[in-house]
Design a protein around this motif. Structure first.
Motif, PDB file in Angstrom:
ATOM      1  N   ALA A 157      65.292  56.593  50.068  1.00 23.30           N
ATOM      2  CA  ALA A 157      64.688  58.090  50.368  1.00 23.30           C
ATOM      3  C   ALA A 157      65.025  59.060  49.064  1.00 23.30           C
ATOM      4  O   ALA A 157      64.233  59.924  48.662  1.00 23.30           O
ATOM      5  CB  ALA A 157      64.740  58.617  51.640  1.00 23.30           C
ATOM      6  N   SER A 158      66.319  58.905  48.744  1.00 21.34           N
ATOM      7  CA  SER A 158      66.591  59.739  47.627  1.00 21.34           C
ATOM      8  C   SER A 158      66.940  59.027  46.009  1.00 21.34           C
ATOM      9  O   SER A 158      67.385  59.474  45.169  1.00 21.34           O
ATOM     10  CB  SER A 158      67.970  60.249  47.944  1.00 21.34           C
ATOM     11  OG  SER A 158      68.931  59.129  48.051  1.00 21.34           O
TER      12      SER A 158
ATOM     13  N   SER B 261      70.239  56.695  50.931  1.00 23.36           N
ATOM     14  CA  SER B 261      69.061  55.621  51.265  1.00 23.36           C
ATOM     15  C   SER B 261      68.016  55.624  50.111  1.00 23.36           C
ATOM     16  O   SER B 261      68.207  56.546  49.492  1.00 23.36           O
ATOM     17  CB  SER B 261      68.409  56.086  52.674  1.00 23.36           C
ATOM     18  OG  SER B 261      67.795  57.371  52.285  1.00 23.36           O
TER      19      SER B 261
ATOM     20  N   TYR C 163      70.113  60.604  54.030  1.00 26.99           N
ATOM     21  CA  TYR C 163      69.121  60.598  52.933  1.00 26.99           C
ATOM     22  C   TYR C 163      69.648  60.509  51.653  1.00 26.99           C
ATOM     23  O   TYR C 163      68.963  59.478  50.851  1.00 26.99           O
ATOM     24  CB  TYR C 163      68.695  61.994  53.183  1.00 26.99           C
ATOM     25  CG  TYR C 163      67.912  62.639  51.681  1.00 26.99           C
ATOM     26  CD1 TYR C 163      66.656  61.891  51.580  1.00 26.99           C
ATOM     27  CD2 TYR C 163      68.225  63.552  50.958  1.00 26.99           C
ATOM     28  CE1 TYR C 163      65.918  62.185  50.501  1.00 26.99           C
ATOM     29  CE2 TYR C 163      67.540  63.933  49.848  1.00 26.99           C
ATOM     30  CZ  TYR C 163      66.398  63.489  49.507  1.00 26.99           C
ATOM     31  OH  TYR C 163      65.491  63.939  48.443  1.00 26.99           O
TER      32      TYR C 163
ATOM     33  N   TYR D  33      62.395  53.864  54.377  1.00 26.85           N
ATOM     34  CA  TYR D  33      63.116  54.618  53.304  1.00 26.85           C
ATOM     35  C   TYR D  33      64.552  55.051  53.817  1.00 26.85           C
ATOM     36  O   TYR D  33      65.451  55.318  52.947  1.00 26.85           O
ATOM     37  CB  TYR D  33      62.413  55.695  53.129  1.00 26.85           C
ATOM     38  CG  TYR D  33      61.156  55.483  52.517  1.00 26.85           C
ATOM     39  CD1 TYR D  33      60.898  54.864  51.246  1.00 26.85           C
ATOM     40  CD2 TYR D  33      59.898  55.670  52.977  1.00 26.85           C
ATOM     41  CE1 TYR D  33      59.899  54.908  50.384  1.00 26.85           C
ATOM     42  CE2 TYR D  33      58.708  55.519  52.464  1.00 26.85           C
ATOM     43  CZ  TYR D  33      58.690  54.947  51.074  1.00 26.85           C
ATOM     44  OH  TYR D  33      57.369  54.515  50.689  1.00 26.85           O
ATOM     45  N   PHE D  34      64.941  55.078  54.992  1.00 22.82           N
ATOM     46  CA  PHE D  34      66.250  55.483  55.373  1.00 22.82           C
ATOM     47  C   PHE D  34      66.990  54.297  56.153  1.00 22.82           C
ATOM     48  O   PHE D  34      68.189  54.609  56.301  1.00 22.82           O
ATOM     49  CB  PHE D  34      66.091  56.779  56.585  1.00 22.82           C
ATOM     50  CG  PHE D  34      65.349  57.908  56.055  1.00 22.82           C
ATOM     51  CD1 PHE D  34      66.149  58.892  55.294  1.00 22.82           C
ATOM     52  CD2 PHE D  34      63.966  57.880  56.325  1.00 22.82           C
ATOM     53  CE1 PHE D  34      65.315  60.050  54.760  1.00 22.82           C
ATOM     54  CE2 PHE D  34      63.494  59.100  55.609  1.00 22.82           C
ATOM     55  CZ  PHE D  34      63.912  59.985  55.068  1.00 22.82           C
TER      56      PHE D  34
END
Length: 251
Positions: A233-234, A231, A228, A3-4
């Motif tokens: 992930a957000s 990536s 974050y 995710y990152f």
């Protein structure tokens, strides 16, 4: 951790010659991104060397953020070098201090141009490209003074308040097009811009008394936040201003 992962991404960072910008640019490279540094001078050489040592590509694109023609054309140069832009980090900025009654019109214009107008123009140029591609991440660097007024920094407070509202306005237009527009609001950071505050015994004491973490921030404190927001992930985070302030705003 996928995710990152930013492998294969191209990030553009302004004001990365030192301090917060350097830490964020190197952090993005550590996560896998290639990086274009928009710099007024050769100040980005050390940052470039650190990124290249990680095995990532890094190029310096000359750009004076006070020259709007250079700002408008800078991403064309990034396109020519990298072929795409996935991430934009608007970090570059200046500071001028004076009591409001003495604050010059020139200082006002200088701060608003660099800290707000150039941010909008770079967002606009990046946004056009990202809309065509159907995805992208824009991260603006706001400030505690996006929320508060500060003392003897009227132009800076106005500009950073504008950065926060601009972030939200662009998010409203672009979130549905696959573009995440967010901001980071650093707290009181131990950087060159805050040298005067650090050396002002009274103000430095007052600041420390309000920070629950009981220390000034360090440049590396910004790295996790920028990775974050850059990536996957957000991907469902839009129009948010993430405070990295040691708890200042919660006090």
């Amino acid at each position: 951790m996928q995710y990152f992962n930013l492998t294969g991404q191209t990030a553009v960072v302004t004001g990365a010659g030192r301090g917060l910008g350097q830490a964020m640019a190197v952090g993005l490279a550590e996560a896998g991104a290639d990086v274009a540094l928009l710099q007024r001078s050769s100040a980005g050489l050390e940052t470039r060397e650190r990124i290249q040592a990680l095995g990532r590509r890094c190029e310096i694109v000359p750009c004076d953020l006070s020259d709007m023609q250079q700002v408008k054309g800078a991403l064309n140069q990034v396109d020519a070098l990298f072929g795409k832009i996935d991430i934009l980090v608007n970090n570059g900025g200046i500071q001028r201090r004076a009591p409001a009654v003495d604050f010059s019109e020139q200082d006002w214009d200088d701060v608003l141009d660099v800290n707000l107008k150039s941010v909008f123009l770079l967002c606009q140029e990046a946004g056009r490209r990202m809309i065509r591609g159907g995805r992208g991440k824009i991260i603006n660097i706001a400030s505690l003074l996006s929320f508060q007024g500060g003392i003897t920094v009227p132009a800076y407070a106005a500009a950073k308040g504008g950065v926060m509202q601009l972030t939200k306005a662009l998010s409203n237009e672009w979130a549905g097009l696959g573009i995440n527009v967010n901001a980071i609001a650093p707290g009181y950071m131990d950087t060159d811009m805050n040298t005067a505050l650090k050396h002002n015994e009274t103000r430095s004491r007052q600041i420390m008394e309000r920070i629950p973490a009981e220390r000034w921030g360090r440049a590396e404190d910004m790295v996790g936040a920028v990775i974050y927001l850059a990536s996957p992930a957000s991907d469902y985070v839009h129009g948010h201003v993430l405070a990295v302030d040691g708890g200042w705003l919660g006090r």
